[in-house]
Every structure is written in structure tokens, then in C-alpha cells.
Design a protein around this motif. Structure first.
Motif, PDB file in Angstrom:
ATOM      1  N   ILE A 176       0.857  -1.186   0.000  1.00  0.00           N
ATOM      2  CA  ILE A 176       0.000   0.000   0.000  1.00  0.00           C
ATOM      3  C   ILE A 176       0.890   1.232   0.000  1.00  0.00           C
ATOM      4  O   ILE A 176       1.752   1.382   0.870  1.00  0.00           O
ATOM      5  CB  ILE A 176      -0.944   0.043   1.220  1.00  0.00           C
ATOM      6  CG1 ILE A 176      -1.912  -1.138   1.210  1.00  0.00           C
ATOM      7  CG2 ILE A 176      -1.724   1.364   1.241  1.00  0.00           C
ATOM      8  CD1 ILE A 176      -2.838  -1.180   2.414  1.00  0.00           C
ATOM      9  N   ASN A 177       0.683   2.093  -0.967  1.00  0.00           N
ATOM     10  CA  ASN A 177       1.334   3.401  -0.996  1.00  0.00           C
ATOM     11  C   ASN A 177       0.265   4.447  -0.695  1.00  0.00           C
ATOM     12  O   ASN A 177      -0.661   4.650  -1.482  1.00  0.00           O
ATOM     13  CB  ASN A 177       1.967   3.674  -2.360  1.00  0.00           C
ATOM     14  CG  ASN A 177       3.196   2.814  -2.612  1.00  0.00           C
ATOM     15  OD1 ASN A 177       3.844   2.336  -1.670  1.00  0.00           O
ATOM     16  ND2 ASN A 177       3.538   2.613  -3.873  1.00  0.00           N
ATOM     17  N   GLU A 178       0.375   5.076   0.462  1.00  0.00           N
ATOM     18  CA  GLU A 178      -0.621   6.060   0.897  1.00  0.00           C
ATOM     19  C   GLU A 178      -0.024   7.462   0.809  1.00  0.00           C
ATOM     20  O   GLU A 178       1.037   7.747   1.365  1.00  0.00           O
ATOM     21  CB  GLU A 178      -1.060   5.775   2.331  1.00  0.00           C
ATOM     22  CG  GLU A 178      -2.075   6.774   2.865  1.00  0.00           C
ATOM     23  CD  GLU A 178      -2.445   6.520   4.316  1.00  0.00           C
ATOM     24  OE1 GLU A 178      -2.435   7.494   5.099  1.00  0.00           O
ATOM     25  OE2 GLU A 178      -2.731   5.357   4.662  1.00  0.00           O
ATOM     26  N   TYR A 179      -0.749   8.341   0.109  1.00  0.00           N
ATOM     27  CA  TYR A 179      -0.318   9.723  -0.064  1.00  0.00           C
ATOM     28  C   TYR A 179      -1.400  10.641   0.509  1.00  0.00           C
ATOM     29  O   TYR A 179      -2.580  10.491   0.179  1.00  0.00           O
ATOM     30  CB  TYR A 179      -0.111  10.059  -1.538  1.00  0.00           C
ATOM     31  CG  TYR A 179       0.808   9.106  -2.278  1.00  0.00           C
ATOM     32  CD1 TYR A 179       2.167   9.368  -2.421  1.00  0.00           C
ATOM     33  CD2 TYR A 179       0.297   7.930  -2.842  1.00  0.00           C
ATOM     34  CE1 TYR A 179       2.995   8.495  -3.104  1.00  0.00           C
ATOM     35  CE2 TYR A 179       1.122   7.044  -3.529  1.00  0.00           C
ATOM     36  CZ  TYR A 179       2.474   7.333  -3.658  1.00  0.00           C
ATOM     37  OH  TYR A 179       3.280   6.458  -4.326  1.00  0.00           O
ATOM     38  N   ALA A 180      -1.021  11.583   1.342  1.00  0.00           N
ATOM     39  CA  ALA A 180      -1.984  12.520   1.910  1.00  0.00           C
ATOM     40  C   ALA A 180      -1.453  13.939   1.778  1.00  0.00           C
ATOM     41  O   ALA A 180      -0.242  14.186   1.875  1.00  0.00           O
ATOM     42  CB  ALA A 180      -2.237  12.192   3.386  1.00  0.00           C
ATOM     43  N   SER A 181      -2.360  14.871   1.552  1.00  0.00           N
ATOM     44  CA  SER A 181      -1.990  16.285   1.501  1.00  0.00           C
ATOM     45  C   SER A 181      -3.046  17.103   2.221  1.00  0.00           C
ATOM     46  O   SER A 181      -4.237  16.770   2.211  1.00  0.00           O
ATOM     47  CB  SER A 181      -1.843  16.766   0.046  1.00  0.00           C
ATOM     48  OG  SER A 181      -3.060  16.603  -0.660  1.00  0.00           O
ATOM     49  N   LEU A 182      -2.600  18.153   2.859  1.00  0.00           N
ATOM     50  CA  LEU A 182      -3.477  19.052   3.599  1.00  0.00           C
ATOM     51  C   LEU A 182      -3.954  20.153   2.669  1.00  0.00           C
ATOM     52  O   LEU A 182      -3.147  20.790   1.983  1.00  0.00           O
ATOM     53  CB  LEU A 182      -2.716  19.650   4.779  1.00  0.00           C
ATOM     54  CG  LEU A 182      -3.465  20.656   5.653  1.00  0.00           C
ATOM     55  CD1 LEU A 182      -4.602  19.967   6.393  1.00  0.00           C
ATOM     56  CD2 LEU A 182      -2.500  21.310   6.626  1.00  0.00           C
ATOM     57  N   VAL A 183      -5.261  20.388   2.640  1.00  0.00           N
ATOM     58  CA  VAL A 183      -5.838  21.389   1.750  1.00  0.00           C
ATOM     59  C   VAL A 183      -6.740  22.311   2.557  1.00  0.00           C
ATOM     60  O   VAL A 183      -7.644  21.855   3.258  1.00  0.00           O
ATOM     61  CB  VAL A 183      -6.646  20.742   0.607  1.00  0.00           C
ATOM     62  CG1 VAL A 183      -7.255  21.811  -0.291  1.00  0.00           C
ATOM     63  CG2 VAL A 183      -5.753  19.815  -0.210  1.00  0.00           C
ATOM     64  N   ARG A 184      -6.458  23.606   2.459  1.00  0.00           N
ATOM     65  CA  ARG A 184      -7.322  24.621   3.051  1.00  0.00           C
ATOM     66  C   ARG A 184      -8.047  25.355   1.939  1.00  0.00           C
ATOM     67  O   ARG A 184      -7.560  25.434   0.822  1.00  0.00           O
ATOM     68  CB  ARG A 184      -6.505  25.628   3.874  1.00  0.00           C
ATOM     69  CG  ARG A 184      -5.769  25.043   5.060  1.00  0.00           C
ATOM     70  CD  ARG A 184      -5.227  26.184   5.944  1.00  0.00           C
ATOM     71  NE  ARG A 184      -4.459  25.638   7.046  1.00  0.00           N
ATOM     72  CZ  ARG A 184      -3.142  25.535   7.047  1.00  0.00           C
ATOM     73  NH1 ARG A 184      -2.459  25.941   5.979  1.00  0.00           N
ATOM     74  NH2 ARG A 184      -2.498  25.039   8.079  1.00  0.00           N
TER      75      ARG A 184
END
Length: 266
Positions: free
Chosen positions: A120-128
Motif C-alpha cells: 500500500i502506498n498512501e499519499y496525503a496532503s493538507l488542503v485549506r
């Protein structure tokens, strides 16, 4: 070394079936069912934390990221898609406690081998709403040991603590007390407030005090002088209260009362 199966139509169907079972196990918060779907040689790469884990580490990791309340859910941006041995999931989780909409957008690329999840390759980014982010916080967050999902839990825990216990009513409230009450470290809370929610501890507390005061004015018909209500809400100076009130509402307390409260029209 395991050989990844060829990308045939049969493999696509198998991959989709395995990942759907995995997805449903998460929805049921079934830890054992989740772990049973992992291949013995599974590799879980959380790129938000710059962390890679094998099977022996995943029990603790999954336990810490499973939803803890029935109303906690992920908002999926797309259906689960599969192509050969790889499936793709996209979802987002909204954070509580900010003056603007803040979400973590996450995608997972899941590789299936021998009917089990191999990678599993999990990518997360914070978006405002006001300032899209693209994962630039990963080096700092890796030192705190928190995934994107764990940060959403922390934001909820902090907001729930403020709602239930109302610690902001104490004018001497500090971050150390919040850390002791919630079980998070001061560094973790500082990161959540400053880097994720985009505000200082002082501003977070001030917003809670103002919300408490305005709710009493609107819904409870409080008739005490506004300065006395400010003190009861935790403000330790009149000047700090007036400055915060104008910044939050765009007007003075007198103008706001005239526009919003029956008591000002009597």
C-alpha cells in the motif's frame, strides 16, 4: 522475491474483490479482518509520515487509525478502481476546530498478490480553502509519529474536549493543561494548531470564548453587561475582548447586539 501477477482481466476482478473486502473491513472497524487481508510480506508506505511498515508493525498502526465513533467516516472522492494487480482509493477527511474548511485528501495505491494485499502506498496532503497544501509538512510530522488520519482524530478530540469541559473559561488556561487533559504532547498540539489548523493556541482559545459568549447572548438572553459576560467567558482584559470581538464579527459589541439580540432593542 515475489512475482507481481500479470495485468489480466481476471487479475483485475480479483484485485477489486480483495480491496472491496478490505474497504468493508475498515467500515466495520474490524481489526482482525483487516490484518487477515495483508500478505505476510506486506509493505505499507505512509508517505505523509515518510514511514514504511511491515506486517509486525501494522497491528499497532491500524489500531491507532481505525475510526473510534460511529459517526466518523471518510468521504470518498471516487469509486474504488482496479487495473490488473493495482487498485486505487481516494478519500478525504475534514478537520474540526478551524475557522476555515480544512481537509486531508488521501489516495492509496494498493497492490494485490496471491489474493492478499502486498503493498500500500498512501499519499496525503493538507488542503485549506484559502491555501492549498501539497504535503510540505511531511518532514516535521514524521518526527511526531502521527498519520493524517491520526491528526483528524486529534482535531476532533481537542474540539470535543473544549465543548464538553469548556477549559477556556479559565483565563489562565495554557497548552500544558490541554496536553495533560487530552493525552497528546505539547509538540503534537502545537503542530496541529499551527501547521494544520493554521492558527495559534491563543486564537483557538479566543474563538472558543467568543463562541460561548455569543451563544449565551443569542440563545439564553443574557442581560448582564457585555464586559461581565466577557470575563465569565474567560477573557482576562476588556481590551483583549474588544479587539477579539471586532476581529471575529467585524463590528463592535454594541453594534452586534443591536443587530442580533432582542435585549438591545428593548
Amino acid at each position: 522475491m515475489l512475482l507481481i501477477p500479470p495485468d489480466t482481466a481476471e487479475q483485475t476482478a480479483l484485485t477489486l474483490e480483495v480491496v472491496l473486502r478490505y474497504h468493508m473491513a475498515w467500515k466495520r472497524r474490524d481489526l482482525e479482518a483487516i490484518l487477515a487481508i495483508y500478505h505476510p510480506q506486506v509493505q505499507y508506505n505512509d508517505f505523509f509520515q515518510n514511514r514504511s511498515m511491515g506486517l509486525t508493525e501494522l497491528r499497532a498502526y491500524i489500531t491507532s487509525t481505525l475510526p473510534r465513533h460511529p459517526d466518523e467516516y471518510l468521504e470518498h472522492n471516487d469509486r474504488i478502481r482496479a487495473d490488473g494487480c493495482t487498485a486505487f482509493i481516494q478519500y478525504q477527511t475534514a478537520l474540526k476546530g478551524s475557522g476555515e474548511r480544512v481537509v486531508f485528501r488521501t489516495s492509496e495505491a494498493i497492490t494485490v498478490c496471491d489474493g492478499l494485499i502486498l503493498r500500500i502506498n498512501e499519499y496525503a496532503s493538507l488542503v485549506r480553502d484559502s491555501e492549498p497544501q501539497t504535503g510540505r509538512h511531511a518532514p516535521a510530522i514524521s518526527k511526531l509519529g502521527l498519520s493524517a488520519r491520526q491528526l483528524t482524530f486529534m482535531a476532533r478530540d481537542l474540539a470535543d474536549y473544549f465543548t464538553r469541559q469548556q477549559p477556556f473559561l479559565d483565563p489562565d488556561l495554557d497548552l500544558a493543561r490541554i496536553a495533560s487533559a487530552t493525552g497528546y504532547s505539547r509538540n503534537q498540539l502545537s503542530y496541529l494548531l499551527n501547521q494544520v489548523l493554521g492558527q495559534s493556541f491563543y486564537r483557538y482559545v479566543t474563538q472558543a470564548r467568543l463562541a460561548y459568549l455569543l451563544e449565551r447572548l443569542v440563545n439564553h438572553g443574557e442581560n448582564a453587561p457585555i464586559e461581565a459576560l466577557a470575563v465569565s467567558a474567560g477573557f482576562n482584559s476588556t481590551s483583549a475582548f474588544y479587539k477579539a470581538f471586532r476581529s471575529h464579527t467585524g463590528c463592535t459589541p454594541k453594534a452586534w447586539l443591536k443587530a442580533n439580540c432582542v435585549r438591545a432593542r428593548r
